[in-house]
Enzyme design. Structure first.
Site, PDB file in Angstrom:
ATOM      1  N   ASP A 126       0.822  -1.217   0.000  1.00  0.00           N
ATOM      2  CA  ASP A 126       0.000   0.000   0.000  1.00  0.00           C
ATOM      3  C   ASP A 126       0.852   1.260   0.000  1.00  0.00           C
ATOM      4  O   ASP A 126       2.032   1.234   0.355  1.00  0.00           O
ATOM      5  CB  ASP A 126      -0.954   0.018   1.208  1.00  0.00           C
ATOM      6  CG  ASP A 126      -0.217   0.099   2.541  1.00  0.00           C
ATOM      7  OD1 ASP A 126       0.748  -0.656   2.740  1.00  0.00           O
ATOM      8  OD2 ASP A 126      -0.612   0.946   3.386  1.00  0.00           O
ATOM      9  N   GLU A 136       0.102  -1.093   5.684  1.00  0.00           N
ATOM     10  CA  GLU A 136       1.164  -0.684   6.613  1.00  0.00           C
ATOM     11  C   GLU A 136       1.013   0.791   6.959  1.00  0.00           C
ATOM     12  O   GLU A 136       1.255   1.202   8.085  1.00  0.00           O
ATOM     13  CB  GLU A 136       2.539  -0.933   5.988  1.00  0.00           C
ATOM     14  CG  GLU A 136       3.701  -0.824   6.973  1.00  0.00           C
ATOM     15  CD  GLU A 136       4.281   0.589   7.098  1.00  0.00           C
ATOM     16  OE1 GLU A 136       5.068   0.819   8.030  1.00  0.00           O
ATOM     17  OE2 GLU A 136       3.940   1.459   6.280  1.00  0.00           O
TER      18      GLU A 136
HETATM   19 ZN   LIG Z   1       6.741   2.063   4.097  1.00  0.00          ZN
END
Ligand SMILES: [Zn+2]
Length: 413
Positions: free
Chosen positions: A86, A181
């Site tokens: 992401d 994340e």
């Molecule tokens: Zn990162």
């Protein structure tokens, strides 16, 4: 560049250019995993590419995590390699149009999609050192997504190399690409048992040679102030305005110290992130950070004291302080396994770099994984200016990161 890095450079670049064009922006405050469907577009591609390379046990799970494994020397422990698909919600990742600048001349780089966005070596000391490198930038209208698609590309190029060269002895490898994340959901659903690694490395750092084994300790604190609301026409002597008390509380927070805008290195901070409510009830959300757990507890104590002072100012108000643990400094766990860092040091040296041990003023997937029992330091990727339209990456540094992974797998064998 070492011959190994030179051999990996084209593959890493091609992969990066392919991956960054896929929009994988995650979204905060979403209960589902992944937080956005579009992250799966890259997860699916990575699953297919891992299968093509010939890894074993390739699978894409219901959360969007992609796993794969590569067998290696039986006497060696299995090492995990982790990167996230992401990109940050801070800047759009739609329509990324990566620009490759061959043989950087050391000057200012104007980005053609928005010429007001300039990479100026006078403002970017890291860029200044990259004369002669091939650089990848955005066109100025989006982020690049080298965070963390550089890490993804490097892991892919490294395992492809090992698969192509069966004569190179290496430790068994377990790959995992995670989602979310950037919105703190990362690695939460990583199935450690099926992953089967003894320890792991995230490829999610920045400058060449960097090895990060320390993060902040992190907590969230919510201070809720309840006043007393009445009709304003008859409020005299009755009304207690929670907004004004919350403003007093915020005004009492330290400014010259203990704030992200006035601290660096190992200095911790308290930081108000959100204020919401009305005259009856107002909440102030804060984050608290420190590398030292005892000091972080002191910072939380300070917030409790300042909140209590607000209440003393008007005892008719009520003040409620709730603390929530977010993550722990991973050094606590990693320091018990010094060989994990020593191997990374050796791998970095083998690609001709000097290992640099830096501390993270933030968290990583590795912090959460270390807390769950999988020691996971963070390695450099060669990207810079993350989460911004000035994000860039050096092809030579990315190639060095991919070579570091190959060397790491050899060191452990
Ligand atoms: Zn990162």
């Amino acid at each position: 560049m070492t011959p190994l890095a030179a051999e990996l450079a084209d593959d890493v670049l091609e992969r990066l250019l392919r991956y960054v064009r896929i929009d994988t922006q995650s979204k905060a405050g979403v209960a589902t995993s992944p937080s956005t469907e579009k992250q799966l577009d890259l997860s699916r591609l990575l699953r297919d590419e891992l299968e093509e390379i010939g890894l074993d046990d390739v699978r894409l799970d219901e959360h969007g995590y992609v796993y794969g494994s590569l067998e290696g020397a039986e006497s060696a422990p299995a090492i995990g390699l982790i990167a996230h698909v992401d990109t940050s919600p801070d800047v759009t990742g739609t329509g990324v149009d990566p620009q490759v600048h061959r043989g950087y001349d050391g000057g200012r780089i104007e980005l053609r999609g928005d010429t007001s966005v300039v990479l100026d070596p006078e403002e970017l000391p890291l860029l200044k050192g990259k004369v002669g490198h091939d650089l990848v930038t955005t066109d100025g209208t989006t982020l690049l997504g080298a965070d963390d698609k550089a890490g993804v590309a490097e892991i892919m190029a490294a395992v492809a190399y090992l698969k192509r060269n069966p004569g190179v002895p290496h430790a068994p490898i377990r790959v995992c690409f995670t989602v979310d994340e950037e919105v703190a959901g990362g690695a939460e659903h990583l199935d450690l048992e099926r992953f089967g690694a003894k320890f792991a490395y995230t490829l999610d750092g920045a400058a060449p040679g960097e090895i990060e084994a320390e993060t902040f300790n992190a907590a969230k604190v919510v201070v809720t102030i309840r006043g007393r609301s009445t009709h304003t026409g008859t409020a005299k002597g009755q009304l207690v305005n929670a907004i004004k008390l919350a403003a007093d509380f915020v005004a009492s927070l330290p400014r010259d110290s203990l704030s992200p805008e006035t601290t660096e290195e190992r200095e911790g901070f308290v930081h108000p992130t959100k204020i919401s409510g009305g005259a009856e009830e107002t909440s102030v959300e804060l984050i608290v950070r420190d590398h030292d757990l005892a000091k972080m507890a002191e910072h939380v104590e300070l917030l409790r004291r300042l909140a209590a002072e607000v209440r003393e100012r008007d005892p008719r108000a009520s003040v409620d302080v709730v603390e929530e643990d977010q993550y722990r400094n991973m050094y606590e766990v990693i320091s018990r396994h010094p060989e994990v860092i020593e191997a990374a040091d050796e791998a970095v040296r083998r690609v001709g770099l000097e290992p640099v041990h830096t501390i993270i003023r933030g968290g990583t997937d590795g912090a959460r994984l270390s807390a769950r029992g999988l020691p996971t330091p963070n390695l450099f990727t060669g990207g810079s200016e993350y989460h911004s339209r000035r994000e860039w990456a050096s092809v030579q540094d990315m190639a060095a990161a991919a070579a570091t992974i190959v060397e790491l797998a050899r060191v452990w064998a």
